[in-house]
Scaffold this motif. Structure first.
Motif, PDB file in Angstrom:
ATOM      1  N   UNK B  63       0.812  -1.217   0.000  1.00 43.54           N
ATOM      2  CA  UNK B  63       0.000   0.000   0.000  1.00 43.54           C
ATOM      3  C   UNK B  63       0.839   1.258   0.000  1.00 43.54           C
ATOM      4  N   UNK B  66       6.609   2.150   4.482  1.00 43.57           N
ATOM      5  CA  UNK B  66       6.411   1.469   5.766  1.00 43.57           C
ATOM      6  C   UNK B  66       7.729   1.456   6.534  1.00 43.57           C
ATOM      7  N   UNK B 393       3.570  10.398  14.960  1.00 40.69           N
ATOM      8  CA  UNK B 393       3.210   9.151  14.285  1.00 40.69           C
ATOM      9  C   UNK B 393       1.770   9.212  13.773  1.00 40.69           C
ATOM     10  N   UNK B 397       0.085   9.025   9.785  1.00 42.81           N
ATOM     11  CA  UNK B 397      -0.976   8.113   9.342  1.00 42.81           C
ATOM     12  C   UNK B 397      -1.946   8.841   8.417  1.00 42.81           C
ATOM     13  N   UNK B 401       1.354   7.465   5.329  1.00 40.47           N
ATOM     14  CA  UNK B 401       2.660   6.837   5.554  1.00 40.47           C
ATOM     15  C   UNK B 401       2.583   6.041   6.854  1.00 40.47           C
ATOM     16  N   UNK B 402       3.077   4.819   6.822  1.00 40.74           N
ATOM     17  CA  UNK B 402       3.100   4.077   8.082  1.00 40.74           C
ATOM     18  C   UNK B 402       4.147   4.707   8.977  1.00 40.74           C
ATOM     19  N   UNK B 403       3.825   4.987  10.233  1.00 37.45           N
ATOM     20  CA  UNK B 403       4.789   5.641  11.119  1.00 37.45           C
ATOM     21  C   UNK B 403       6.030   4.779  11.347  1.00 37.45           C
ATOM     22  N   UNK B 404       7.131   5.457  11.738  1.00 35.08           N
ATOM     23  CA  UNK B 404       8.316   4.708  12.153  1.00 35.08           C
ATOM     24  C   UNK B 404       8.039   4.051  13.503  1.00 35.08           C
TER      25      UNK B 404
END
Lengths: 437, 480
Positions: B63, B66, B393, B397, B401-404
């Protein structure tokens, strides 16, 4: 050769400039002396060559036309819809759902899995999954550990590999293991009673057991409870959907191997460890647990919860080190259980039971074949034969049949499920007859 | 979204079995379940819609970006999935006779040999199911080794305070006492602290290199010397192998035993939390203790050889997560020696590129060159405007973007730990950096609004306190 990396040479140059180094090697400056000079691996291959390589390897394994072997890995029908749904990339390529807001789908699927496992076992709570049936059993025993007690009693009819795993897990902790003898293939209640001393903190049995036999779990549970010990049952999921629930038998922790719930045989893995237990023991459960809560606007929300048990918070005080579990297998099992539904689970169980009994009846009608034990069984049973097991297995293999598993020189453990047809069984019987002749 | 239970309609069923072609067998009623299952009753279409809807509320590598630190969320090649789905692999029973399993055994043998080469180890077991399971297994080997050498007093495992939480937890599962030692400011081992910690009670030092701050510990040979001189063993946590795979081998650094995460370094998918695979490699001195069975080869015939007298036993019912092994081998076969080395270097390049673009704006934990990941801190932002790593974070979202990884490693306050991996393009990294810097401006301009993130997801921030205080872990029908 593909590295699956999108970088063009000019992009690499521009990125190196931004970083302020001249070459990729410079990223490792100061420890060049550690570089391995010569990595002894072949060059990369094209995708076409790779799939050819694996197709060739796969062809060197024998796929049997019909399988009458279980012993911890069962051949059940897997509906097409399961493979289709579990292959969805959002499920496959996601990490553990740490960020709840963007992982509600995975979290809800785990919550539903936990709910079905709790219902199946009759227990109050469950978790996101454990590595497999054997490690789940070892974890369950450890959950019941008490300061002043140091012994566990294990039924001799647990899966032999589970016995080994438990031994591996308990030995470093100095926990004493004693085996309970069998009578007619069942865990002996008299031997259990004799061995149930004050220092026993847990007793574990399998339902159905390794020999396929239905244990007197409720009677065993009663004895164990009377001794104030913990009671662990390792269950086969279809047997569990059909037989008296572990909860009703007094189990404190119930575990099992979830492979029969929609997972292919796959040479032993990935499989699925599941666990159910009482509310009281909730905080001792190892691994991930999903809970239901809400967001500020009151919408239902699912989160990883009770994390104070876990390694990333508690470190050396955690209930277990488990991090990655078998989430995708749990998803598979959840979809299977919902697909089968309330009645379907029972239908698979009834057909497996019926086919196994028909198979046993047909085999034992042949001269020189008899049931080893008189006890009632579910979908597996042990045959004692005058013909050596090896000869039976070889003769069947030649006819593309995977026969029962060799347990002793003249003993074999047979299994049937809903996938074995009457015709398959007849073909098997014909093979067995031929050997006799 | 409704649960599958709430979509249930009595009498519906998706599964259809053929008529039972043998007489129905009846068990005596006292053996039977005392209450019916409460499983959902749904049609196939209901089920498909339900799980498709759930999948749309999930986010995977396919998606988007990540950069979850320490998790190596690289692209999971589709070719590998196809290889693992071949019926010749999925349809074989683990207890078939070995002559009918030669392809599977050869595959495991080949993978083991390649992993041994990549790690510089002498022997590999593929049995452990995940990274932590590999750690657990490796610690059992260490324990067995010391006992066999007459050193039962070696009961302490040294772990730096920057280590993954699984390290001390796996040690505890083996009844080891964990000794935490402080790290230097770059997350590297404080040699003096290590010297003070080692002794006759040292079983091993567990150490990932590069460390959890993303820095390669250049003193590794000295560290190995200190541990070995004290009679201890050196354990490699393979979670961070990606930027050095094929370039620097744990065995050459002085490590005695390693675990790998095939679901990180070797591109197999994480599946929302497993199945992974956590092979363990060791030097010859530890090989006698490996769990059995191990695949061996003689004259072109492959066999499952049981563990020897000194084996720790077994840690899994069968031989490990076989289908995951196939995917990892497909990855190694595809990349080959050069591809693996290039992938490692590009992983380091991507992390350094992102760090270079961000470090002027956030306090970076180290300004040195990093390896696979880097850590920046929201500590200053928190002091100035009250925006925490968690807030940051949640804002990411909303930007897709998936958070670190956040709040790890524990030695950095308000940590954001980014691991972009090598499969991301410069464009993706640029876009992510632009977004992060934009969010930084937004955070400073209107912190109150910033704390509302995420607002574009199916739910807002969940109430985790209530979830833990009054756990609801299973579905209960409204009526009961």
């Amino acid at each position: 050769m593909s590295t699956y990396t999108p970088h063009t040479p000019s992009e690499i140059r521009s990125m190196l400039d931004t970083v302020g180094v001249k070459s990729l090697e410079d990223l490792y400056s100061g420890f060049e002396d550690l570089w391995t000079k010569n990595l002894n691996l072949p060059p990369g291959k094209s995708q076409m060559e790779v799939i050819r390589f694996f197709t060739e390897l796969a062809s060197q394994n024998k796929l049997f036309g019909s399988i009458f072997r279980g012993a911890g890995a069962y051949c059940h029908y897997i509906p097409s819809v399961i493979k289709s749904l579990v292959s969805r990339e959002e499920f496959v390529t996601a990490y553990t759902p740490y960020q709840a807001e963007m992982s509600q789908g995975i979290l809800q699927s785990i919550f539903e899995f936990q709910s079905m496992i709790a219902d199946l076992t009759g227990m109050q709570v469950s978790n996101a999954s454990l590595y497999d049936g054997s490690t789940a059993l070892a974890d369950a025993i450890l959950m019941l550990r008490e300061k002043k007690k140091n012994k566990v009693l294990l039924s001799s009819a647990l899966h032999p590999r589970s016995l080994e795993v438990i031994k591996t897990y308990l030995t470093p902790l100095g926990i004493q293991i004693e085996l309970i003898a069998l009578e007619e293939g069942k865990t002996s209640i008299s031997d259990l009673t004799a061995k149930l001393t004050e220092d026993v903190f847990a007793v574990a049995i399998a339902q159905t057991n390794y020999l396929g036999i239905i244990e007197n779990a409720a009677d065993i549970g009663q004895k164990v409870k009377a001794n104030k010990s913990g009671f662990v049952m390792s269950v086969e999921p279809f047997a569990c959907s059909f037989l008296k629930t572990p909860a009703a038998c007094g189990a404190d922790v119930v575990t099992g191997e979830g492979q029969p719930l929609g997972m292919p045989l796959s040479f032993g893995g990935p499989y699925l460890g599941f666990i159910g237990t009482t509310e009281k023991l909730t905080r001792k459960i190892p691994g991930r647990i999903v809970g239901k809560t809400h967001d500020a606007s009151g919408k239902d929300a699912y989160v990883l919860t009770l994390q104070a048990r876990e390694q990333h918070i508690r470190r050396e005080k955690a209930s277990s080190s488990i991090c990655s579990n078998q989430a995708h297998c749990a998803l598979t099992a959840a979809i299977y259980m919902a697909y089968a539904g309330k009645e379907g689970m029972r239908q698979v169980a009834v057909q497996s039971l019926s086919k196994a009994h028909y198979l046993a009846q047909e085999i034992t009608r042949l001269p020189g074949f008899e049931l080893q034990y008189k006890s009632e069984f579910f979908n597996e049973f042990v045959i004692k034969s005058q013909i050596p097991a090896d000869i039976i297995i070889n003769a069947c293999a030649q006819e593309n049949i995977l026969a029962g598993l060799k347990l002793g020189e003249y003993q074999t453990l047979w299994c049937a499920t809903e996938v074995n047809t009457r015709e398959d069984i007849q073909k098997l019987i014909d093979v067995l007859k031929q050997i006799k002749a | 979204m409704k649960t599958i239970f709430e979509k249930s309609v009595p009498g519906r069923q998706a599964l259809s079995l053929p008529e039972c072609d043998v007489p129905l067998y009846q068990l005596s009623p006292e053996l039977l379940r005392e209450k019916p299952l409460r499983f959902p009753e749904v049609a196939e279409i209901d089920l498909v819609r339900h799980y498709t809807a759930l999948s749309k509320r999930a986010y995977g590598v396919d998606d988007g970006f990540y950069p979850l630190g320490s998790c190596t969320m690289k692209y999971n090649p589709k070719l590998n999935e196809e290889a693992a789905n071949l019926p010749g692999f999925t349809g074989i029973h683990p207890l078939q006779e070995q002559k009918t399993l030669q392809g599977a055994l050869k595959l495991m043998y080949t993978l083991g040999a390649k992993l041994a080469e990549i790690t510089g180890m002498d022997q590999i077991t593929l049995q452990p199911a995940a990274g932590a399971h590999g750690e657990y297994t490796a610690l059992q080997l260490i324990r067995a080794y010391h006992l066999d050498h007459g050193n039962p007093q070696r009961n302490k495992i040294i772990v730096p305070d920057s280590a993954h939480g699984t390290n001390p937890a796996s040690a505890a599962m083996n009844d080891y006492i964990t000794v935490n030692i402080p790290s230097g400011p770059d997350g590297c081992v404080d040699l003096e602290a290590l010297k003070a910690a080692v002794g006759e009670d040292t079983a091993a030092l567990m150490l990932t290199n590069p460390n959890t701050v993303g820095i390669f510990d250049k003193n590794i040979r000295q560290i190995a010397q200190i541990v070995h001189d004290a009679g201890g063993l050196l354990y490699y946590d393979g979670a961070n192998l990606n930027p050095i795979m094929g370039l620097i081998r744990p065995g050459d650094m002085g490590y005695d035993v390693v675990h790998l995460n095939l679901h990180k370094t070797f591109s197999t998918p994480h599946g929302g939390g497993g199945p992974g695979s956590g092979p363990v490699g060791c030097k010859a001195a530890l090989a006698p203790y490996l769990p059995g069975p191990i695949v061996t080869e003689k004259d072109g015939v492959y066999s499952l050889t049981p563990g020897g007298d000194k084996s720790i036993g077994t840690v899994k019912t069968f031989y490990g997560n076989f289908l995951v092994m196939i995917k990892a081998l497909a990855y190694i076969e595809t990349l080959g020696a050069e591809g693996i080395r290039l992938a490692a270097q590009l992983a380091a390049l991507n992390a350094n590129y992102m760090m270079a673009r961000l470090k002027g704006h956030f306090p970076a934990y180290s300004s040195d060159i990093c390896m696979h990941e880097f850590v920046i801190s929201c500590e200053k932002l928190k002091e100035e405007v009250g925006i925490t790593a968690l807030d940051f974070a949640k804002a990411l979202i909303d930007r897709g973007i998936h958070p670190p990884t956040i709040y790890f490693p524990l030695i950095v306050h308000e940590a954001l730990m980014f691991e972009p991996t090598e499969t991301e393009s410069k464009q993706t990294l640029d876009q992510a950096c632009d977004t992060i810097l934009e969010l930084l401006r937004e955070a400073k301009a209107d912190p109150a609004a910033f704390k509302q993130h995420p607002v574009k997801m199916p739910i807002g921030r969940p109430d985790e306190v209530t979830a833990a205080r009054k756990p609801i872990l299973v579905y209960t029908p409204a009526s009961s």
